[in-house]
Design a protein around this motif. Structure first.
Motif, short mmCIF file in Angstrom:
data_model
loop_
_atom_site.label_atom_id
_atom_site.label_comp_id
_atom_site.label_asym_id
_atom_site.label_seq_id
_atom_site.Cartn_x
_atom_site.Cartn_y
_atom_site.Cartn_z
N UNK A 181 -40.17 -100.65 -4.78
CA UNK A 181 -38.83 -100.85 -5.60
C UNK A 181 -38.26 -99.53 -5.18
N UNK A 182 -37.07 -99.33 -5.73
CA UNK A 182 -36.09 -98.10 -5.31
C UNK A 182 -36.66 -96.92 -6.08
N UNK A 183 -37.48 -97.23 -7.27
CA UNK A 183 -37.96 -95.91 -8.05
C UNK A 183 -39.44 -95.86 -7.80
N UNK A 184 -40.03 -96.37 -7.00
CA UNK A 184 -41.42 -96.23 -6.23
C UNK A 184 -41.66 -95.32 -5.34
N UNK A 185 -42.58 -94.64 -5.07
CA UNK A 185 -43.07 -93.65 -3.91
C UNK A 185 -43.34 -94.69 -2.67
N UNK A 186 -42.57 -94.52 -1.58
CA UNK A 186 -42.83 -95.08 -0.35
C UNK A 186 -42.97 -94.05 0.73
N UNK A 187 -44.20 -93.76 1.26
CA UNK A 187 -44.57 -93.26 2.10
C UNK A 187 -45.24 -93.95 3.42
N UNK A 188 -44.25 -94.06 4.53
CA UNK A 188 -44.55 -95.06 5.64
C UNK A 188 -45.17 -94.31 6.72
N UNK A 189 -46.34 -94.96 7.35
CA UNK A 189 -46.73 -94.34 8.44
C UNK A 189 -46.47 -95.41 9.57
N UNK A 190 -45.71 -95.01 10.46
CA UNK A 190 -45.21 -95.83 11.57
C UNK A 190 -46.25 -95.69 12.89
N UNK A 191 -46.64 -97.04 13.38
CA UNK A 191 -47.71 -96.89 14.49
C UNK A 191 -47.61 -97.94 15.52
N UNK A 192 -48.24 -97.76 16.63
CA UNK A 192 -48.34 -98.56 17.71
C UNK A 192 -49.97 -98.95 17.76
N UNK A 193 -50.02 -100.27 17.32
CA UNK A 193 -51.48 -100.67 17.42
C UNK A 193 -52.20 -100.52 18.61
N UNK A 194 -51.72 -100.63 19.57
CA UNK A 194 -52.37 -100.71 20.95
C UNK A 194 -52.61 -99.26 21.31
N UNK A 195 -52.04 -98.10 20.81
CA UNK A 195 -52.33 -96.88 21.33
C UNK A 195 -52.73 -95.89 20.12
N UNK A 196 -52.88 -96.53 18.74
CA UNK A 196 -53.15 -95.84 17.78
C UNK A 196 -54.65 -95.00 18.07
N UNK A 197 -55.47 -96.09 18.27
CA UNK A 197 -56.72 -95.65 18.40
C UNK A 197 -57.44 -96.69 19.71
N UNK A 198 -58.24 -96.12 20.40
CA UNK A 198 -58.83 -97.15 21.40
C UNK A 198 -60.40 -96.68 21.24
N UNK A 199 -61.26 -97.68 21.88
CA UNK A 199 -62.61 -97.39 22.07
C UNK A 199 -63.10 -96.31 22.85
N UNK A 200 -63.71 -95.47 22.13
CA UNK A 200 -63.71 -94.08 23.23
C UNK A 200 -64.81 -94.50 24.44
N UNK A 201 -65.64 -95.47 24.16
CA UNK A 201 -66.63 -95.89 25.38
C UNK A 201 -65.98 -96.62 26.38
N UNK A 202 -64.80 -97.25 25.78
CA UNK A 202 -63.98 -98.10 26.84
C UNK A 202 -62.36 -97.81 26.73
N UNK A 203 -62.08 -96.68 26.89
CA UNK A 203 -60.79 -96.37 26.69
C UNK A 203 -59.58 -97.17 27.08
N UNK A 204 -59.79 -98.03 27.87
CA UNK A 204 -58.91 -99.24 28.50
C UNK A 204 -58.65 -100.41 27.71
#
Length: 709
Positions: free
Chosen positions: A220-243
């Protein structure tokens, strides 16, 4: 920055031309279907169909649609098990907000025969058939029948089970237009570049009861809201299969752990609604009711939401009702007419993005869009919707020159139909889900965006403060010696900061298309760049308003964001980057734990300048205040790379003032200059207060002091 600067991210590799007559297409057996009497449909022996051998339907694995072998069943449509006359009336009126329960493909049983019921809106078609992997994608075997004059074509096909892939073959009564269209209401689609819809359900056993019962307290308006915006396809990839994309199920625990480390309260997903072109980042939507199959099934996405909820993280979805792509298999020219879009390109075609604009004046289109919003909130437990490109919806002359747009009935440039749609959307969302939030990405001075509809507002809960973002980043680019001449770039927000309920956004739009990363924007050498980033984040968390940060900024990614690869997580091996992320975590925890920093984010009573006029020193000082407590937080910022000793700041109370956070702390890769954890206020009047603190101000740093007197 305005929405008008975002001309690339929604564009496809080739822009479409303005609407024109459709191309020629293959012949469709229209006459045969038209001659089929209704009585014969009812007399089709269901038992005989049920005895037709049907191969077992293979369940679809995450992010991959498996070919399903189903026997070809040539049957006429049966009576509707879903659509009622009330549904047809409300849909035509533009007030049916759960059309996903009626349209599309639904597994059901009719007269003892299991199968799938199909329904699609195509009022200007003369023939519609379901084509799929069970009938060789032929348009003859499985025709649908129009329900009266409603424009809705429907039918039940026995033997078609979960996992079957299908499209609708549309034969228009105009121009000889024929096209195979994917299902606008599809609940699941093939993995791109394939474009077929998949017969599926939205069944899931949720375990987030605690979150759902308490989320009204968390956003609500009185609550803390700290938002992390992300793109799921490029946030993290498999390091062994980066594609390889990580699946929804793989991402959930990794993201929950990162949110715990960094202290964010919510994530905001760039659009995960189904989209054919990955490079659009999800902003070119063809599946408004389905999560992209690139990362898994609808149930996999539900698991993702469920898991984060169980770990105390809210989820906001970036939702795009402003436009849609021109792809032939999608909504464009759906039944041989401009069904979803305006027919006149001056209202229906976007010159920047090469996409179509929804016809918000059409009742059925409003039902379609609001049903999409409600579906995500109801079926997927989404906690909020950030509405993309609102400015492009509000103005008829958005990104258009004179003569390229049509005035409204009063001669103005306001899009009255879009305004009414946004009000209707917000009213229905808050009526059905009073504990969620809607957020507008709106870059102009349009008034009352985040005010209730009953006082004339658009009805959003929040609005992005893009003016703050622009002014602040412009200031942070300047070398310290020149900042004294641009002091107003940080103080100007004080003139308007409570005119809306603001979210302070440092979003993906600031780190793409050659703009460089946030770190690149900071002035100075390497040490000063990190110090300026710490100062920027501290200033954001000290200001009234909710917070939003795009992925990678929390640890100071050097490279501009690239959707084709992972973030540079290896940078956390360096103390400069790990120290920055530790600061972000400490800022989030301070913001969430201290009522004075969040309870009055949207109320003028929560903010007071101490001194906004020290231009020569580029020092800013102000107070934040709580609502439920008498807590007061003093924030002092030194925007130059010089230490300022014996700097006196007036305070409203005597006693002890504890140093809660120093962005120059050694643990953050700062110089470690500070005030030994706090000090007692002196009875020395300064800045209109009877007491004051004699401080040492670290270089390019912010200090937070809490009154404990």
């Amino acid at each position: 920055m305005t929405d008008k600067t975002k001309t690339t991210r929604r564009s496809r590799t080739k822009k479409a031309d303005a609407p024109a007559a459709p191309p020629e297409a293959v012949e469709t057996p229209v006459a045969e279907v038209a001659e089929t009497p209704v009585a014969e449909v009812a007399e089709t022996p269901v038992a005989e169909v049920a005895e037709t051998p049907v191969a077992e339907v293979v369940e679809v694995a995450p992010a991959e649609v498996v070919e399903t072998a189903v026997a070809v069943i040539e049957s006429a449509p049966a009576a509707s098990p879903f659509l009622t006359d009330d549904d047809l009336y409300l849909f035509g009126e533009g007030t049916h907000y759960r059309m996903y329960e009626k349209f599309g493909a639904h597994l059901t049983v009719v007269d003892g025969a299991p199968g799938t019921y199909f329904a699609v809106w195509a009022p200007n078609a003369e023939y519609v058939a379901v084509i799929g992997d069970w009938n060789g994608w032929e348009s003859g075997p499985n025709p649908l029948k129009m329900r009266g004059s409603s424009g809705i074509w429907e039918g039940f096909i026995p033997g078609i089970g979960k996992g079957a892939t299908y499209k609708f073959h549309i034969a228009s009564r105009y121009y000889g237009y024929r096209e195979d269209k994917t299902d606008p209401f599809g609940s699941y689609y093939e993995v791109a570049p394939r474009t077929g819809a998949v017969v599926w359900d939205r069944d899931y056993g949720w375990n987030d009861e605690t979150w759902m019962a308490t989320r009204h307290q968390r956003q609500n308006l009185n609550a803390p809201m700290a938002i992390y915006e992300l793109h799921l396809g490029s946030w993290m990839r498999d390091p062994n299969e980066p594609e390889r994309f990580l699946s929804y199920r793989e991402l959930a625990p990794l993201l929950a752990e990162h949110m715990k480390t960094c202290g964010f309260t919510h994530i905001e997903l760039m659009p995960i609604t189904e989209h054919p072109f990955y490079g659009s980042w999800g902003y070119q939507v063809t599946g408004f009711f389905a999560p992209t199959s690139r990362l898994g099934t609808p149930q996999d996405f539900m698991f993702f939401v469920d898991y984060l909820h169980q770990h105390g993280i809210g989820i906001i979805l970036d939702w795009v009702p402003s436009h849609f792509p021109t792809d032939g298999h999608g909504l464009a020219y759906f039944d041989g007419t401009h069904l979803f879009e305006h027919a006149d390109p001056r209202k229906g075609f976007h010159p920047d993005w090469g996409s179509y604009i929804f016809n918000y004046g059409r009742n059925e289109v409003r039902s379609f869009l609001i049903s999409s919003a409600i579906c995500w909130l109801e079926k997927f437990h989404i906690d909020g919707l950030r509405v993309d490109a609102v400015a492009s919806m509000l103005y008829l002359d958005y990104s258009r020159k004179d003569g390229e747009w049509i005035p409204n009935i009063y001669g103005g440039n306001e899009n009255i139909e879009a305004i009414m749609f946004l009000r209707q959307f917000n009213a229905e969302v808050y009526k059905s889900f009073p504990d969620v939030q809607t957020i507008a990405e709106e870059s102009t001075a349009w008034p009352m965006v985040s005010r209730p509809t009953y006082v004339g507002g658009l009805g959003f809960g929040y609005k992005w403060d893009m003016g703050w973002m622009h002014d602040t980043l412009q200031y942070m680019r300047r070398e310290g010696v020149f900042r004294r001449f641009h002091h107003n770039e940080l103080t100007f927000r004080g003139l308007y900061m409570f005119t809306e309920n603001y979210v302070l956004s440092l979003s993906h739009d600031e780190v793409v298309h050659g703009k460089g990363s946030l770190m690149d924007k900071m002035a100075g050498d390497v040490w000063q760049k990190f110090a300026n980033m710490r100062l920027l984040f501290s200033y954001m968390y000290a200001q009234p308003g909710k917070k939003l940060m795009f992925m990678g900024a929390e640890f100071g990614q050097w490279r501009e964001w690239n959707h084709d690869g992972s973030l540079d997580w290896h940078l956390l091996e360096f103390p400069s980057h790990s120290g920055l992320m530790q600061l972000v975590g400490d800022l989030n925890r301070l913001y969430s734990s201290e009522p004075s920093l969040h309870e009055l984010d949207c109320d003028p009573a929560g903010f007071e300048w101490v001194d906004a006029s020290d231009t020569d020193s580029s020092v800013y000082s102000f107070l934040r205040k709580g609502k439920t407590t008498g807590d007061i937080m003093l924030v002092v910022m030194n925007a130059t790379p010089v230490v300022r000793a014996d700097y006196r700041i007036g305070v409203p109370r005597g006693g002890w003032w504890r140093e809660m956070l120093n962005s120059d702390g050694g643990e953050y890769w700062g110089s470690g200059i500070g005030n030994s954890g706090g000090m007692n206020a002196d009875v020395v009047p300064v800045h209109g207060h009877g007491h004051s603190l004699n401080l040492t101000l670290p270089p390019l740093a912010a200090l937070f002091f809490k009154s404990e007197g």
